[in-house]
Write an enzyme that holds these catalytic residues in place. Structure first.
Site, mmCIF file in Angstrom:
data_model
loop_
_atom_site.group_PDB
_atom_site.id
_atom_site.type_symbol
_atom_site.label_atom_id
_atom_site.label_comp_id
_atom_site.label_asym_id
_atom_site.label_seq_id
_atom_site.Cartn_x
_atom_site.Cartn_y
_atom_site.Cartn_z
ATOM 1 N N ARG A 156 0.846 -1.195 0.000
ATOM 2 C CA ARG A 156 0.000 0.000 0.000
ATOM 3 C C ARG A 156 0.883 1.247 0.000
ATOM 4 N NH1 ARG A 156 -4.792 1.571 4.301
ATOM 5 N NH2 ARG A 156 -3.125 1.423 5.855
ATOM 6 N N ASP B 195 -3.313 3.627 14.501
ATOM 7 C CA ASP B 195 -2.513 4.119 13.388
ATOM 8 C C ASP B 195 -3.049 5.490 13.001
ATOM 9 O OD1 ASP B 195 -4.833 3.646 11.954
ATOM 10 O OD2 ASP B 195 -3.969 2.082 10.678
#
Length: 539
Positions: free
Chosen positions: A169, A449
């Site tokens: 990603r 995150d």
């Protein structure tokens, strides 16, 4: 003048930071590809980012997101995406995490079907992290990656047949790479991450029937998906790969994108293999989209789960859309992680994970995400028991009918003092760790995150600014006004509390993180992403 430096001058590329071994990555030919990508697509990227601002201004003025009238024919059409390669037919358990060597080895060895190596939400994009991440992935693809910890423990890859399938990603379209300038302009972080990874690894992965495979983050429209299609086709042509060799999964993690799932699949139909419910960024996007709408104020984060109607509708619409088009419908991440030393708390956390994964497989998802290797057996057991085939693309969910109002249904609930203070603490602790180079941090037994920190930060701004705009202030469930006095008191008391936590990640940046959060919450406008101002503060 060295050959590398001479090529940089010739191509107009300037790399303003140094890290050991980077010249083996940033070769003259690699830099030439990066320069070509920038010159070919930077204007279009900026146009897409400007379109985001125009769209958000309309939402701020009272408009509501909706399905597009101009693309009705795409939604009604009878078409499917390209065939899914064998390596991605079974994705029932995927693990995600940052790109440091130890994580890459452990994730590939974890027993998961796939590993999403994340340059985005779980990586703080210091130059060292980016270069070492690219080095780690290149060595992993070659099968040579090894790592020795300070304790002396040595980590090596299992045989290739036993490893998870690698999916990378990159960072989103909104982010720049400040240390790589093309013709004096920062290049797209997305194209830097993808261009460099594919330049070094695409041919090897293609030769193994392992891709290359990507996860594409934070798209807001079919036009942004089309830009990815153009960029990836350009890379394939530049590297001599067949059209469609690069396969992608798109995260539906913005509210505008939820209204364009068919269109995004169609824009990438020669290479897309699935959509993913990126739930935490999606919740953040819902808050951001409706930041000026008092009737869409969310309660505290702990009360916003996937069983809420607006999230259940989003998840089920994604399943229906994907399966109709022949694509995987991937579930999302449960934030819980195993809790050592407290069996009761650990059991409660695992029960939440179990319920979440049972909901996903029962609804028709083809796989799910975990953040910790210890959760892989639990997730696999649940999917194995209820999904006997490699996927559930045959489950068409024709019973699902989702309207605009179903996707934007208001969420009832409360704001407790503990919930408010937790948002402040999560923001400060995550920012402090991020500024210190760590993009993935366990806080109160949840893996935080950038996406989860963004929920906390956006909620604080929205809660505080309804009172600041002269309206009736929101209140905690005990009647305390949610105002900047409450924020200031919470921030003042936080350093002493955090000082009692041993080995606090980013402890040296707590003061800086408090200052940054204070400025972000007091600002008249909600910043698009907290990582944008924070990025200017890291090396």
């Amino acid at each position: 003048m060295s050959a590398v430096l001479q090529k940089r001058v010739e191509t107009g590329v300037e790399v303003t930071r140094q890290h050991p071994g980077q010249d083996l990555l940033l070769t003259p030919t690699a830099l030439e590809l990066l320069a070509d990508l920038h010159r070919q697509f930077e204007a279009a990227r900026q146009a897409r980012l400007a379109a985001r601002q125009v769209r958000q201004a309309a939402f701020d003025a009272g408009a509501l997101p909706d399905f597009r009238a101009d693309t009705a024919a795409i939604r009604a059409g009878d078409w499917t995406v390209a065939a899914t390669p064998a390596a991605l037919q079974d994705r029932r358990v995927e693990i995600t995490g940052p790109v440091d060597p130890k994580m890459v080895i452990n994730a590939l060895n974890s027993g998961a079907n796939c590993f999403m190596a994340d340059f985005e939400d779980s990586t703080s994009p210091t130059w060292a992290n980016l270069i070492e991440g690219q080095q780690a992935l290149q060595a992993a693809v070659a099968g040579t990656l090894a790592f020795t910890a300070e304790t002396g423990k040595h980590y090596v890859l299992k045989p290739e047949a036993e490893r998870a399938v690698l999916i990378v990603r990159p960072r989103g379209w909104h982010l720049d790479e400040k240390y790589v300038l093309v013709d004096g302009v920062r290049m797209s972080a997305s194209l830097f991450d993808v261009g460099l990874f594919l330049f070094h690894n695409a041919a090897t992965l293609a030769g193994k029937d392992r891709g290359p495979y990507l996860y594409l983050p934070k798209l807001q429209s079919m036009e942004e998906a089309a830009l990815w299609e153009q960029a990836l086709a350009f890379i394939e042509q530049s590297l001599g790969l067949p059209h469609g060799q690069i396969k992608v999964t798109v995260l539906i993690e913005t509210l505008p994108a939820a209204f364009e799932m068919d269109e995004i699949l169609h824009a990438l139909k020669d290479r897309i293999v699935g959509l993913n419910c990126g739930r935490w960024d999606y919740i953040f996007s819902c808050i951001k989209t409706f930041r000026r709408h008092r009737d869409h104020v969310f309660p505290e984060r702990g009360q916003v789960g996937m069983t809420r109607p607006f999230l259940r509708n989003y998840s089920e619409l994604l399943i229906k859309t994907c399966h109709r088009r022949g694509a995987h419908a991937m579930g999302g991440m449960a934030a819980q992680i195993p809790i050592s030393g407290d069996p009761a708390a650990n059991d409660a956390a695992l029960e939440k994970v179990q319920a979440d994964k049972l909901r996903e497989v029962t609804a028709g998802h083809d796989g799910t995400w975990v953040a910790h290797p210890a959760l892989i057996p639990l997730a696999r057991e649940i999917f194995d028991a209820r999904m006997r085939s490699p996927n559930q693309k045959h489950v068409l969910r024709e019973d699902v009918e989702v309207s605009r109002d179903d996707l934007i249904a208001p969420v009832s609930g409360t704001i407790t003092r503990a919930g408010f203070e937790n948002n402040v603490e999560v923001c400060v602790r995550y920012l402090a760790a991020w500024l210190d180079g760590n993009g993935c941090v366990p806080i109160h037994h949840l893996m935080e995150d950038a996406a989860t920190a963004e929920i906390a930060r956006a909620q604080l701004w929205q809660w505080l600014h309804f009172a600041d705009a002269g309206g009736e202030p929101l209140a905690l469930d005990d009647g305390t006004p949610v105002d900047f006095v409450l924020l200031d008191r919470t921030l003042i008391g936080l350093p002493s509390r955090l000082a009692r936590i041993p080995d606090l990640p980013g402890a040296g940046h707590v003061g800086e993180a408090i200052g940054l959060l204070d400025r972000l919450t007091h600002a008249d406008d909600l910043a698009d992403f907290l990582t944008l101002p924070a990025y200017e503060r890291i090396d």
